[in-house]
Design a protein around this motif. Structure first.
Motif, PDB file in Angstrom:
ATOM      1  N   TRP A   1       0.844  -1.192   0.000  1.00  0.00           N
ATOM      2  CA  TRP A   1       0.000   0.000   0.000  1.00  0.00           C
ATOM      3  C   TRP A   1       0.880   1.242   0.000  1.00  0.00           C
ATOM      4  CZ3 TRP A   1      -3.749  -1.697   4.509  1.00  0.00           C
ATOM      5  CH2 TRP A   1      -4.445  -2.840   4.085  1.00  0.00           C
TER       6      TRP A   1
ATOM      7  N   THR B   1      -3.118   4.311  -1.722  1.00  0.00           N
ATOM      8  CA  THR B   1      -3.356   3.483  -2.900  1.00  0.00           C
ATOM      9  C   THR B   1      -3.233   2.015  -2.526  1.00  0.00           C
ATOM     10  OG1 THR B   1      -2.477   5.211  -4.344  1.00  0.00           O
ATOM     11  CG2 THR B   1      -2.620   2.996  -5.255  1.00  0.00           C
TER      12      THR B   1
ATOM     13  N   PRO C   1      -2.921  -1.578  -4.241  1.00  0.00           N
ATOM     14  CA  PRO C   1      -2.725  -2.324  -5.499  1.00  0.00           C
ATOM     15  C   PRO C   1      -3.561  -3.603  -5.528  1.00  0.00           C
ATOM     16  CG  PRO C   1      -0.622  -1.758  -4.463  1.00  0.00           C
ATOM     17  CD  PRO C   1      -1.702  -1.524  -3.451  1.00  0.00           C
ATOM     18  N   GLU C   2      -3.592  -4.204  -6.707  1.00  0.00           N
ATOM     19  CA  GLU C   2      -4.320  -5.454  -6.895  1.00  0.00           C
ATOM     20  C   GLU C   2      -3.688  -6.575  -6.070  1.00  0.00           C
ATOM     21  OE1 GLU C   2      -5.346  -8.547 -10.563  1.00  0.00           O
ATOM     22  OE2 GLU C   2      -4.115  -6.753 -10.880  1.00  0.00           O
TER      23      GLU C   2
ATOM     24  N   SER D   1      -3.696  -7.078  -2.783  1.00  0.00           N
ATOM     25  CA  SER D   1      -3.053  -6.714  -1.508  1.00  0.00           C
ATOM     26  C   SER D   1      -3.995  -6.797  -0.318  1.00  0.00           C
ATOM     27  CB  SER D   1      -2.478  -5.296  -1.615  1.00  0.00           C
ATOM     28  OG  SER D   1      -3.504  -4.345  -1.879  1.00  0.00           O
TER      29      SER D   1
ATOM     30  N   GLN E   1      -4.418  -4.705 -14.767  1.00  0.00           N
ATOM     31  CA  GLN E   1      -4.021  -4.428 -13.395  1.00  0.00           C
ATOM     32  C   GLN E   1      -4.885  -3.287 -12.876  1.00  0.00           C
ATOM     33  OE1 GLN E   1       0.170  -3.609 -13.153  1.00  0.00           O
ATOM     34  NE2 GLN E   1       0.753  -5.445 -14.271  1.00  0.00           N
TER      35      GLN E   1
ATOM     36  N   SER F   1      -6.061  -0.792  -9.266  1.00  0.00           N
ATOM     37  CA  SER F   1      -5.730  -0.282  -7.935  1.00  0.00           C
ATOM     38  C   SER F   1      -6.797   0.724  -7.530  1.00  0.00           C
ATOM     39  CB  SER F   1      -4.341   0.372  -7.921  1.00  0.00           C
ATOM     40  OG  SER F   1      -4.306   1.489  -8.798  1.00  0.00           O
ATOM     41  N   HIS F   2      -6.921   0.926  -6.209  1.00  0.00           N
ATOM     42  CA  HIS F   2      -7.874   1.882  -5.659  1.00  0.00           C
ATOM     43  C   HIS F   2      -7.100   2.961  -4.910  1.00  0.00           C
ATOM     44  CE1 HIS F   2     -11.562  -0.554  -6.363  1.00  0.00           C
ATOM     45  NE2 HIS F   2     -10.699  -1.569  -6.284  1.00  0.00           N
ATOM     46  N   THR F   3      -7.529   4.219  -5.092  1.00  0.00           N
ATOM     47  CA  THR F   3      -6.867   5.357  -4.452  1.00  0.00           C
ATOM     48  C   THR F   3      -7.899   6.229  -3.754  1.00  0.00           C
ATOM     49  OG1 THR F   3      -5.107   5.384  -6.121  1.00  0.00           O
ATOM     50  CG2 THR F   3      -5.400   7.370  -4.819  1.00  0.00           C
TER      51      THR F   3
ATOM     52  N   ARG G   1     -10.787   4.308  -8.909  1.00  0.00           N
ATOM     53  CA  ARG G   1     -10.309   2.976  -9.280  1.00  0.00           C
ATOM     54  C   ARG G   1      -9.606   3.094 -10.629  1.00  0.00           C
ATOM     55  NH1 ARG G   1     -12.062  -2.896  -9.265  1.00  0.00           N
ATOM     56  NH2 ARG G   1     -11.416  -3.687 -11.298  1.00  0.00           N
TER      57      ARG G   1
END
Length: 803
Positions: A415, A449, A451-452, A454, A471, A473-475, A499
């Motif tokens: 993260w 953030t 990542p995928e 995690s 790929q 990720s969420h922020t 996202r």
């Protein structure tokens, strides 16, 4: 009188220098027995569209003169001539150095060596032309050189070409001793459009050979070189008769011509190469200072690591980023995809891959992963001359201090936590007698953030290579900004969730999608008493515009953005493209919340028809669409690139909102848009606002086009002439209705041109642009309605390319 005499002597000096250059013809310096090529070679009978560069060439000309050749001979006199006065200049102690320096500059840097006639160059040209014709199917081409003298020292070269008939492909066969290779090639070719019946082109066959080579590497033939696949052309054997295409269009664009000779093309496949099977995956994880000492295993993946690396990142985070071949055979694409996915983690500094033999025909893929220190801290202090992005404001001197803190692997899960704080301090004097007024800009944000792969580490494991890599990720972001300007202050607070999804397709096209389900910004503005007095004295139109944009309000957005590009960023070969579309829907959450409140508790909020939430925060309901397209063309060489960009945007208020909120309108101007205007200073239409009032109205319609030619002149130094065209408008009835119709009924765009320098250091690009307004919708054309320079020109110093 003295000035006139000085100008006369200067003109006489320039005229004398020109006469010397014209009178001293370089032909007199051509050695005895040598001939100078006076013109570019002429190709008689040529039928090819593209001709390879020839060895025989002539000196370049400028305005009819071979100036480069004359400068070369002038430099040769200074550095090599044994005759006086040149030899004397090279012997004088105080003049010798400058003589050699001037001669070397004229000869090596400014001059151009003479292009003398060479029999070897003619032989190479004939060979190049014959090879070019053979590659296009003219197997009986004949090239003959003819030398025609123009005078005693100058000649002209003419190449007479007899191409002969053009061969067509009658058959395409595959031969080889390896039955597996032959079977793979036959199955692949059956799915492709065969060049049978088309004119013979070696480039078309080479492209097919490269596709087959990629297929063989994906099927486990590690170490198979491309040059092991050979083409054999047989023009003696008679090709089998194929049925003539019945479609007239097909026959016109590629069908075999009646009476044209045909050839048999055979692809010769090699033998003796092993088809490898991939037996698992292994990882080596460590930092740059330590070597792995611990042995672990997760999901049948052997992992070798060390204590410091274990304290930075949990190895289970890496498992979903590993891909294995779906067919079991070694696949180079799976290796490259895994490297790319592992490198996507910001805590990963470097990823290397290797193959470890486990048996005669099996290998194991091993990835060497180097982690970077997870904590990154940077502090910067810089002085600046800030150009306020407002109409009529003055440059304000000041200083900026910024600090950044990042943790690249929070809780050992990869993260990323980032915090940023920036303080910009400045001052402003209304007059020399008054004390300076302090100004500041405080900004800060915190982002996290994920990542995928995690979150639930127990479910992580390697997966089969998909056709399209993805790929995500969420922020989560929270930002705050407090601005104190001359006559007002403003505060922003933003909370958003985004996202991000990245795709990599088989044709190497990359796509990125940004989905923002929820983003809300609270804005609060305050005026100074002097500014309020100025507002009261304005017309109702301008007063309503200011109050509308500076009242306390909120902006809520749900956005979807998708961008795709191929061969655009970081490439100089061929053609590249980039496209982006952004769709925003704003105000739906407070709209429904306010209506729910009005239905359940009507006494609490009865002002929902005025778009006021809780009787305090004004908001807008709207939809906004922005599209952008970019193209990159390589012109004469990779050093000459043409970049084009176009942007079109449209927005519309919905329900009780007649126009877009201030933060969601379109603006032009600034270092990456219309560079001859400051940000927001152009438009809408040809409306002109009072100076020294902070009015940036923007617009609901945006049309902009930019063109830039980047020419590399020395290593990373580029010169870039450019032109910008665009403007913004209000296209519907708004709260800022103009009785003169200048906001909507003026489709004239602004036009600007200029030139810039770019220093490309690979890791950073420094840019300096000088832009001049050529046409201002509110004023007219440069030269007739307004002069060159002054406030009509902008000097832009920025980092990065504009587009």
């Amino acid at each position: 009188m003295d000035t006139f005499m000085g100008r006369r002597q200067g003109s006489q000096w320039y005229l004398g220098s020109l006469l010397i250059l014209v009178g001293c013809s370089p032909l007199r310096f051509v050695p005895e027995g040598e001939k100078l090529v006076a013109r570019e070679p002429i190709l008689r009978g040529n039928v090819l569209e593209e001709v390879p560069p020839l060895y025989v060439r002539s000196n370049s000309r400028a305005l009819g003169f071979r100036l480069g050749l004359q400068l070369y001979w002038a430099g040769a006199l200074l550095t090599e001539s044994p005759k006086p006065p040149w030899r004397t200049l090279r012997q004088l102690p105080k003049v010798r150095y400058y003589t050699y320096w001037l001669g070397w500059t004229l000869k090596e840097k400014l001059g151009e060596a003479p292009t003398l006639l060479s029999a070897r160059a003619i032989e190479r040209d004939i060979q190049l032309l014959e090879e070019a014709y053979i590659q296009e199917g003219y197997f009986r081409v004949a090239v003959q050189a003819q030398i025609r003298p123009l005078n005693e020292r100058e000649v002209e070269v003419i190449y007479r070409i007899r191409p002969g008939p053009r061969w067509y492909i009658g058959e395409l066969d595959i031969e080889g001793e390896d039955s597996v290779l032959v079977s793979l090639a036959e199955r692949y070719i059956q799915k492709q459009t065969l060049p049978v019946g088309e004119p013979y082109r070696l480039s078309r066959l080479d492209a097919l050979r490269e596709e087959l080579h990629t297929l063989f590497l994906e099927e486990g033939y590690q170490g198979l070189p491309l040059n092991a696949l050979l083409w054999e052309i047989d023009t003696v054997s008679t090709a089998a008769r194929h049925e003539r295409p019945k479609n007239i269009l097909r026959r016109w664009i590629g069908g075999k011509r009646e009476g044209a000779p045909t050839c048999v093309v055979r692809l010769i496949l090699p033998s003796g190469y092993t088809r490898y099977v991939q037996q698992g995956i292994s990882l080596t994880i460590h930092t740059s200072d330590n070597s792995p000492t611990l042995d672990l295993q997760a999901e049948s993946v052997p992992i070798r690591t060390e204590p410091q690396a274990m304290s930075i990142l949990n190895p289970a985070v890496l498992l979903p980023r590993l891909y294995y071949p779906p067919k079991g055979y070694y696949n180079q694409k799976a290796l490259q995809a895994s490297q790319r996915a592992l490198q996507g983690l910001e805590v990963v500094q470097w990823v290397g891959s290797s193959l470890i033999p486990t048996a005669k025909d099996s290998v194991r893929a091993q990835y060497d992963i180097v982690l970077r220190p997870p904590i990154d801290l940077s502090i910067g202090i810089e002085g600046f001359q800030s150009t306020q992005p407002l109409v009529g404001s003055l440059p304000l001197p000041g200083m900026s201090v910024n600090a950044r803190f990042s943790h690249l692997s929070l809780f050992r899960r990869g993260w990323v936590l980032r915090t940023r704080a920036q303080v910009a301090l400045s001052y402003f004097r209304r007059s020399a007698d008054e004390p300076p007024l302090p100004l500041y800009n405080l900004a800060g944000d915190v982002s996290l953030t994920f990542p995928e792969g995690s979150w639930r580490l127990r479910d992580n494991k390697p997966k089969a290579l998909p056709p399209t890599l993805s790929q995500y990720s969420h922020t989560f972001l929270f930002s705050y900004q407090d601005i104190r300007q001359i006559d007002f202050s403003r505060r922003y607070a933003t909370l958003s969730w985004t996202r991000q999804t990245r795709f990599l397709f088989e044709d190497k096209r990359q796509e990125e999608q940004l989905w923002t389900p929820f983003s809300v910004t609270f804005i609060d503005s305050r005026f100074s008493p002097a500014f309020e007095a100025q507002i009261e004295a304005l017309s109702p139109l301008v007063r309503s515009l200011i109050l509308r944009d500076y009242l306390p309000r909120l902006t809520q957005i749900t956005a979807w953005q998708v961008s795709t590009h191929r061969n655009y960023f970081g490439s100089t070969r061929g053609r590249g493209d980039y496209s982006m579309i952004l769709v925003e829907i704003g105000g739906w959450a407070p709209f429904f919340l306010e209506h729910v409140i009005s239905l359940t508790y009507p006494k609490t909020d009865s002002t929902y028809r005025d778009n006021l939430l809780f009787n305090r925060f004004r908001y807008g309901v709207f939809v906004r669409v922005l599209g952008e397209g970019r193209l990159r063309y390589m012109l004469l060489s990779p050093k000459q690139q043409l970049f084009l960009r176009g942007r079109v945007g449209w927005g519309q208020g919905l329900y009780y909102s007649l126009d877009l909120p201030f933060e969601n309108r379109f603006f032009v101007g600034g270092p990456n848009s219309m560079r001859a205007w400051q940000f927001g200073a152009l438009g809408p239409g040809r409306y002109t606002f009072p100076k020294n009032l902070f009015l940036i109205p923007g617009g609901t319609l945006l049309i902009e086009a930019n063109a830039e030619l980047r020419q590399t002149i020395y290593r990373g130094l580029q010169i870039a002439p450019f032109i910008d065209v665009g403007n913004v408008w209000f296209v519907a009835s708004t709260l800022f209705e103009d009785p003169r119709g200048l906001l909507r009924n003026s489709p004239l765009p602004g036009i600007a041109g200029g030139v810039g320098l770019r220093w490309d250091f690979s890791v950073i690009v420094i840019r300096l642009d000088i832009a001049q307004q050529l046409f201002d919708p509110a004023s007219g054309w440069v030269g007739s309605q307004f002069p060159v320079g002054a406030t009509r020109a902008q000097y832009v110093f920025a980092v990065g390319y504009p587009f």
